[in-house]
Scaffold this active site. Structure first.
Site, mmCIF file in Angstrom:
data_model
loop_
_atom_site.group_PDB
_atom_site.id
_atom_site.type_symbol
_atom_site.label_atom_id
_atom_site.label_comp_id
_atom_site.label_asym_id
_atom_site.label_seq_id
_atom_site.Cartn_x
_atom_site.Cartn_y
_atom_site.Cartn_z
ATOM 1 N N LYS A 128 0.859 -1.185 0.000
ATOM 2 C CA LYS A 128 0.000 0.000 0.000
ATOM 3 C C LYS A 128 0.895 1.234 0.000
ATOM 4 O O LYS A 128 1.485 1.605 1.012
ATOM 5 C CB LYS A 128 -0.919 0.038 1.223
ATOM 6 N N GLU A 133 11.331 16.023 14.787
ATOM 7 C CA GLU A 133 11.654 15.787 13.373
ATOM 8 C C GLU A 133 10.860 16.796 12.532
ATOM 9 O O GLU A 133 9.628 16.788 12.546
ATOM 10 C CB GLU A 133 11.264 14.358 12.978
ATOM 11 N N CYS A 155 14.074 10.353 6.267
ATOM 12 C CA CYS A 155 14.188 9.958 7.671
ATOM 13 C C CYS A 155 15.642 10.059 8.123
ATOM 14 O O CYS A 155 15.909 10.215 9.300
ATOM 15 C CB CYS A 155 13.621 8.564 7.882
ATOM 16 N N GLU A 200 10.461 1.339 10.134
ATOM 17 C CA GLU A 200 11.481 2.376 9.933
ATOM 18 C C GLU A 200 10.786 3.720 10.116
ATOM 19 O O GLU A 200 9.945 4.107 9.311
ATOM 20 C CB GLU A 200 12.126 2.285 8.550
HETATM 21 P P1 NDP Z 1 2.481 8.850 7.910
HETATM 22 O O1 NDP Z 1 3.198 8.046 8.916
HETATM 23 O O2 NDP Z 1 1.070 9.248 8.194
HETATM 24 O O3 NDP Z 1 2.477 8.113 6.481
HETATM 25 C C1 NDP Z 1 3.354 7.058 6.117
HETATM 26 C C2 NDP Z 1 2.569 5.926 5.464
HETATM 27 O O4 NDP Z 1 1.641 5.390 6.406
HETATM 28 C C3 NDP Z 1 1.732 6.355 4.260
HETATM 29 O O5 NDP Z 1 1.646 5.311 3.336
HETATM 30 C C4 NDP Z 1 0.366 6.574 4.879
HETATM 31 O O6 NDP Z 1 -0.673 6.484 3.915
HETATM 32 C C5 NDP Z 1 0.322 5.421 5.856
HETATM 33 N N1 NDP Z 1 -0.621 5.590 6.967
HETATM 34 C C6 NDP Z 1 -1.111 6.724 7.502
HETATM 35 N N2 NDP Z 1 -1.983 6.426 8.510
HETATM 36 C C7 NDP Z 1 -2.015 5.086 8.605
HETATM 37 C C8 NDP Z 1 -2.733 4.175 9.441
HETATM 38 N N3 NDP Z 1 -3.570 4.585 10.385
HETATM 39 N N4 NDP Z 1 -2.539 2.859 9.255
HETATM 40 C C9 NDP Z 1 -1.690 2.403 8.315
HETATM 41 N N5 NDP Z 1 -1.015 3.218 7.477
HETATM 42 C C10 NDP Z 1 -1.159 4.543 7.635
HETATM 43 O O7 NDP Z 1 3.312 10.130 7.632
HETATM 44 P P2 NDP Z 1 2.769 11.536 7.072
HETATM 45 O O8 NDP Z 1 2.580 11.345 5.640
HETATM 46 O O9 NDP Z 1 1.582 12.035 7.809
HETATM 47 O O10 NDP Z 1 3.964 12.488 7.500
HETATM 48 C C11 NDP Z 1 4.007 12.962 8.851
HETATM 49 C C12 NDP Z 1 5.396 12.940 9.394
HETATM 50 O O11 NDP Z 1 5.892 11.612 9.405
HETATM 51 C C13 NDP Z 1 6.419 13.698 8.593
HETATM 52 O O12 NDP Z 1 6.416 15.036 8.916
HETATM 53 C C14 NDP Z 1 7.688 13.016 8.982
HETATM 54 O O13 NDP Z 1 8.128 13.567 10.209
HETATM 55 C C15 NDP Z 1 7.282 11.587 9.215
HETATM 56 N N6 NDP Z 1 7.572 10.698 8.064
HETATM 57 C C16 NDP Z 1 8.634 9.883 8.151
HETATM 58 C C17 NDP Z 1 8.965 9.085 7.084
HETATM 59 C C18 NDP Z 1 10.144 8.181 7.122
HETATM 60 O O14 NDP Z 1 10.683 7.845 6.066
HETATM 61 N N7 NDP Z 1 10.557 7.704 8.282
HETATM 62 C C19 NDP Z 1 8.203 9.088 5.851
HETATM 63 C C20 NDP Z 1 7.050 9.948 5.881
HETATM 64 C C21 NDP Z 1 6.776 10.716 6.963
HETATM 65 P P3 NDP Z 1 -1.261 7.812 3.212
HETATM 66 O O15 NDP Z 1 -0.104 8.681 2.910
HETATM 67 O O16 NDP Z 1 -1.948 7.281 2.028
HETATM 68 O O17 NDP Z 1 -2.200 8.408 4.210
#
Ligand code: NDP
Length: 529
Positions: A217, A425, A327, A293
């Site tokens: 997903k 972050e 990240c 991660e």
């Molecule tokens: P999220 O953690 O919300 O998104 C990451 C993934 O998780 C996306 O595929 C998202 O789907 C999915 N997701 C969101 N909610 C759920 C849930 N309840 N159950 C299962 N999967 C879920 O990150 P954000 O996009 O909101 O970004 C917020 C913050 O997260 C950033 O500011 C950053 O600090 C951090 N981040 C860290 C990352 C890393 O590589 N470690 C990557 C991205 C964000 P969808 O996008 O379709 O909602």
């Protein structure tokens, strides 16, 4: 290929053309010209992929993605339903249980992975283009990332053949012990929007090498290249049901996937907040195995004896690359006090020269901020930095290109360890500077965070470099470089940055479980006389 194709509007072969971009970029003159790819005439429409077949949008709701660099619609992606998710998980379950993939030899799995590597290579330009449109990263960077992904498939193909267990021939004449590795089963893979294709390819080839089946997903805002990869793997001969891709939001389809009883393992990459939900969902459902991660607040430690020119360039790259939306971005500069002021000026000078602009322009180094929400978050942190008393040395503002959302690389001085910008972050191009006087102090500042994903140290003194490497808590470490990597080296964090490792031999082993086999040799010593 079965059913409807992934796209009803394939990339046009003539989409590469030269135009003269509006001058709104630092360090360039009005007369400068460059190669800029065209935007698509209309959004590309995708289906989703379950059990070897494409399903079209039909009556499902649609997510229309606007390019963050241009503000125009570029893709249309179906919002899958709960029934679609169930169908995907059931297909993966069946494909795992009937051993159509796990029952193959490592050599046969390797052959598919090698063909997929070739497929990624052949379609690299197309993948980079859609990655850039949905994510906002510079096209040159996207191309380099896709090139790296070819290597992931090639390396994982070797691991499919070399994965093995262990044996114990020292248990006495009556016993022989064998330890086998078995694929863990159905794996759910949830990937974020910052590296939609790269993060995917740091996982999928390794999971397939282990013999597992997958339901992926992608983030709703960056689904295109995951769907293209499904097409490539299908064309490479991956049996139906082994890789399924469902699209939709995290709160609906993502949440459904993490709670699903038929998913044996979940690989999640994203925020620490959602990572906690994944842990909870696993506990409340079937205790699925987890790979996480999560976030990072990664230190860049610079000693006065470093090659300061190299270090300034590396530090600028470490926070400017992917607009700091990594990240592993080096977001905390911890620099020896004797050179702190000079070094901050050197980094600011690098920032001034960085080419921020249109992601489709081949010369752009820093592109757009990927989502509106992230743009607001970053600007909020910059405001907080000012309000809490940090000194803005460079940047701090949004750049107006007439379209899209861009933030200048930003440098804050006079930062203290309690400030929000030093602790949380930001996930944007914002760097904080803190000075240190001793190695012990540098290590203490570096470790003063809930995270432990990555760290860099810059010094020409090998003793200092090794002491710092040993003492700083981080899953990835760079000495006199930053953000480098490859398929051989594992990825993952200490502390609240996550669990488990992806890539490298560890990245295949994560997706296996270990079985101990005890073999009696000869006649059993009777229990009942
Ligand atoms: P999220 O953690 O919300 O998104 C990451 C993934 O998780 C996306 O595929 C998202 O789907 C999915 N997701 C969101 N909610 C759920 C849930 N309840 N159950 C299962 N999967 C879920 O990150 P954000 O996009 O909101 O970004 C917020 C913050 O997260 C950033 O500011 C950053 O600090 C951090 N981040 C860290 C990352 C890393 O590589 N470690 C990557 C991205 C964000 P969808 O996008 O379709 O909602």
């Amino acid at each position: 290929m079965n059913g409807v194709p992934a796209s009803t509007q394939p990339l046009k072969s003539n989409s590469l053309q030269i135009r003269f971009p509006k001058f709104l970029r630092w360090g360039m003159k009005m007369s400068d010209s460059s190669i800029v790819l065209s935007l698509p005439d209309q959004p590309r429409e995708f289906g989703f992929f379950v059990d070897g077949s494409w399903s079209p949008i039909e009556s499902r709701e649609v997510f229309e993605r606007f390019s963050p660099g241009h503000g125009v619609p570029v893709t249309r992606i179906p919002k899958c339903t709960d029934a679609d998710l169930d169908a995907a998980v059931n297909a993966a379950r069946k494909a795992f249980d009937d051993r159509r993939w796990s029952g193959l030899s490592g050599a046969d799995r390797a052959a598919v992975l090698l063909k997929a590597a070739e497929g990624v290579r052949t379609r690299a330009e197309e993948i980079a283009y859609w990655e850039t449109l949905e994510n906002g990263k510079p096209i040159s960077q996207a191309r380099a990332e896709v090139g790296g992904c070819v290597g992931m498939f090639e390396y994982a193909s070797g691991l499919a053949r070399s994965l093995h267990g262990d044996s114990f021939n020292n248990l006495g004449d009556g016993m022989f012990g064998v330890v086998t590795r078995e694929p863990v089963g159905v794996v759910g893979v949830i990937t974020p929007w910052n590296f939609p294709f790269l993060i995917l390819c740091e996982r999928i080839p390794y999971i397939l090498a282990a013999g597992c089946t997958i339901v992926a997903k992608p983030s709703e805002v960056t689904s295109a290249t995951t769907l293209i990869l499904a097409e490539i793997l299908h064309d490479a001969g991956l049996p139906a049901g082994v890789l399924n891709v469902v699209t939709g939001s995290g709160s609906t389809i993502g949440q459904g996937l993490i709670e699903h009883e038929q998913v044996d393992m979940l690989s999640f990459t994203g925020s620490t907040a959602v990572g906690r939900r994944v842990v909870e969902a696993s506990g409340k459902s079937n205790f699925k195995k987890l790979g996480l991660e999560l976030g990072g607040k990664n230190p860049q430690i610079v000693f006065a004896d470093a090659d300061l020119e190299d270090a300034a360039d590396g530090v600028a790259f470490g926070i400017g690359f992917n607009t700091g939306q990594c990240c592993v971005s080096g977001s905390r500069l911890i620099v020896e006090r004797t050179v702190a002021e000079k070094f901050a000026s050197m980094v600011a000078e690098k920032f001034r020269k960085v080419r921020v602009g249109d992601p489709l322009d081949e010369r752009t180094q820093v592109g757009a901020i990927t989502t509106d929400a992230q743009n607001t978050t970053i600007m909020g942190y910059i405001e907080k930095g000012r309000a809490e008393g940090a000194t803005l040395i460079h940047g701090g503002e949004q750049l107006d290109f007439g379209h899209g959302q861009y933030i200048a690389p930003t440098l804050f001085g006079n930062v203290t360890s309690e400030m929000t910008i030093a602790r949380e972050e930001i996930f944007g191009p914002v760097l904080t500077v803190m000075p240190f006087d001793t190695l012990e102090e540098a290590v203490a500042i570096a470790n003063d965070t809930e995270y432990g994903l990555a760290a860099s140290v810059w010094t020409k003194n090998i003793d200092k470099a090794l002491v710092v490497t040993r003492r700083v808590q981080a899953g990835r470490f760079w000495i006199n470089t930053t953000l480098s990597g490859g398929p051989e080296l594992p990825i993952g964090g200490f502390k609240q940055s996550g669990w488990g490792r992806e890539a490298g031999i560890y990245g295949v082993e994560e997706y296996t479980q270990v079985k101990s086999v005890h073999i009696e040799i000869g006649k059993r010593t009777p229990w009942v006389a």
